[in-house]
Design a protein around this motif. Sequence first.
Motif, PDB file in Angstrom:
ATOM      1  N   LYS A  57       0.832  -1.212   0.000  1.00  0.00           N
ATOM      2  CA  LYS A  57       0.000   0.000   0.000  1.00  0.00           C
ATOM      3  C   LYS A  57       0.863   1.257   0.000  1.00  0.00           C
ATOM      4  CE  LYS A  57      -3.860  -2.254   2.398  1.00  0.00           C
ATOM      5  NZ  LYS A  57      -4.613  -2.361   3.666  1.00  0.00           N
ATOM      6  N   ASN A 104      -1.546  -3.265 -11.035  1.00  0.00           N
ATOM      7  CA  ASN A 104      -2.638  -2.582 -11.739  1.00  0.00           C
ATOM      8  C   ASN A 104      -2.498  -1.072 -11.658  1.00  0.00           C
ATOM      9  OD1 ASN A 104      -4.223  -4.620 -12.874  1.00  0.00           O
ATOM     10  ND2 ASN A 104      -5.270  -5.039 -10.952  1.00  0.00           N
ATOM     11  N   ALA A 105      -2.155  -0.583 -10.471  1.00  0.00           N
ATOM     12  CA  ALA A 105      -2.024   0.861 -10.272  1.00  0.00           C
ATOM     13  C   ALA A 105      -0.918   1.450 -11.139  1.00  0.00           C
ATOM     14  CB  ALA A 105      -1.754   1.166  -8.799  1.00  0.00           C
ATOM     15  N   GLN A 156      -2.652 -11.046  -4.308  1.00  0.00           N
ATOM     16  CA  GLN A 156      -3.652 -10.021  -4.609  1.00  0.00           C
ATOM     17  C   GLN A 156      -3.081  -8.633  -4.328  1.00  0.00           C
ATOM     18  OE1 GLN A 156      -6.664 -10.676  -6.106  1.00  0.00           O
ATOM     19  NE2 GLN A 156      -6.656  -8.448  -6.355  1.00  0.00           N
ATOM     20  N   ASN A 186      -4.445 -10.129 -15.498  1.00  0.00           N
ATOM     21  CA  ASN A 186      -3.350  -9.517 -14.731  1.00  0.00           C
ATOM     22  C   ASN A 186      -2.399 -10.601 -14.230  1.00  0.00           C
ATOM     23  OD1 ASN A 186      -1.858  -7.429 -13.597  1.00  0.00           O
ATOM     24  ND2 ASN A 186      -2.960  -7.533 -11.655  1.00  0.00           N
ATOM     25  N   LYS A 198       2.777   1.608  -3.345  1.00  0.00           N
ATOM     26  CA  LYS A 198       1.843   1.960  -4.419  1.00  0.00           C
ATOM     27  C   LYS A 198       1.538   3.456  -4.387  1.00  0.00           C
ATOM     28  CE  LYS A 198      -2.560   1.031  -4.048  1.00  0.00           C
ATOM     29  NZ  LYS A 198      -3.869   0.337  -3.993  1.00  0.00           N
ATOM     30  N   SER A 240      -0.901  -7.748  -7.173  1.00  0.00           N
ATOM     31  CA  SER A 240      -1.734  -7.418  -8.321  1.00  0.00           C
ATOM     32  C   SER A 240      -2.266  -5.992  -8.249  1.00  0.00           C
ATOM     33  CB  SER A 240      -2.896  -8.414  -8.411  1.00  0.00           C
ATOM     34  OG  SER A 240      -3.744  -8.105  -9.482  1.00  0.00           O
ATOM     35  N   GLU A 241      -2.618  -5.553  -7.056  1.00  0.00           N
ATOM     36  CA  GLU A 241      -3.149  -4.194  -6.890  1.00  0.00           C
ATOM     37  C   GLU A 241      -2.086  -3.150  -7.204  1.00  0.00           C
ATOM     38  OE1 GLU A 241      -4.837  -4.023  -2.994  1.00  0.00           O
ATOM     39  OE2 GLU A 241      -6.379  -5.520  -3.453  1.00  0.00           O
TER      40      GLU A 241
END
Length: 324
Positions: free
Chosen positions: A100, A144-145, A137, A183, A103, A140-141
Amino acid sequence: MRNPEAVGQQLDSLQALMGEIVDYAGIFPPGNLPLEEAVKNYRKYLDDTDNWMLRSFVLPIAKLNEVEKYMDLFSNEKQINFSLVLSKTNTAEEFITVCKKDKEEATRFLNKYKDCTNVISLEVPLPPVEVTENILQAVSEVSNALKAKAFCEMTKPLSATWIDDMKKTLASLQRFNIENPNNELGYKLRMGGVRAELFPTTEQVAHALKESIDRKIEIKFTAGLHHPVRFYSDDVQTKMHGFLNLFCGYMFQYLFNLNLNELEAILQDENETNFVFSNNQIQWKEYKVSLEMIKHIRQKMLCSFGSCSFDEPREDLRKLNIMK
């Protein structure tokens, strides 16, 4: 921009194999260059006649704030392509938190410098624990970002259980990819370091290549691959893997489903004359891979390798008269 004239001087098979293959990691060991010097090197390489081999600049997300002072070196025409590295962690909980945080930092930076930057891959050192769906996961987040493919590295030590641990990790990646086809996550294999014990054996590498191919997981490599052909290094007191051994071994495994002994023979070969390049194919002993298949495998499955030197790989290829 790539230099068409310089690329055109090379054999088509070499272009296909070595095009955008080097992720420049100048600040990492054993190079350990200051960030300013490494960034300026990368900018210089963008104008080099061999820039067709250059893929990205490898940088930890934690150092993005430090690179800001050098961003005026780049423009929309001369962008810096990043392979960003997620911060290391030891537990699953720590990993989720870092994902987090990293990102948010990477997104902030990219929004600020969107006209002169691009992220083409995310390199993820997984925590040395069981690889759960929650961990993947979280990867992956971030992926994706940043709109970049993630390559996950298993950070468990090269112990007697490494092959089994690697297979479990790749099984987890495969399950995730089947469930998330839009993804997919890749695999990053570390091929060495600054000490002999950091180099995987050819047996371990052979298992990793075969497993990634069988599970249809794209692969990239890092560390220990400055030179084309396997050799004994006095500096680290061990045999270092060659990037020709590795990439040719992968392609022939992909094409011919070799047994592990056959694959190891390619990885162990120290005779550079066995790697024969012609315009339309690459050959190792009786095995051949066509130009079109080299392009296909590189595009779909065989990504790149990180190196703290952009000079050594191309200088060595020239010494071997493979590259002009």
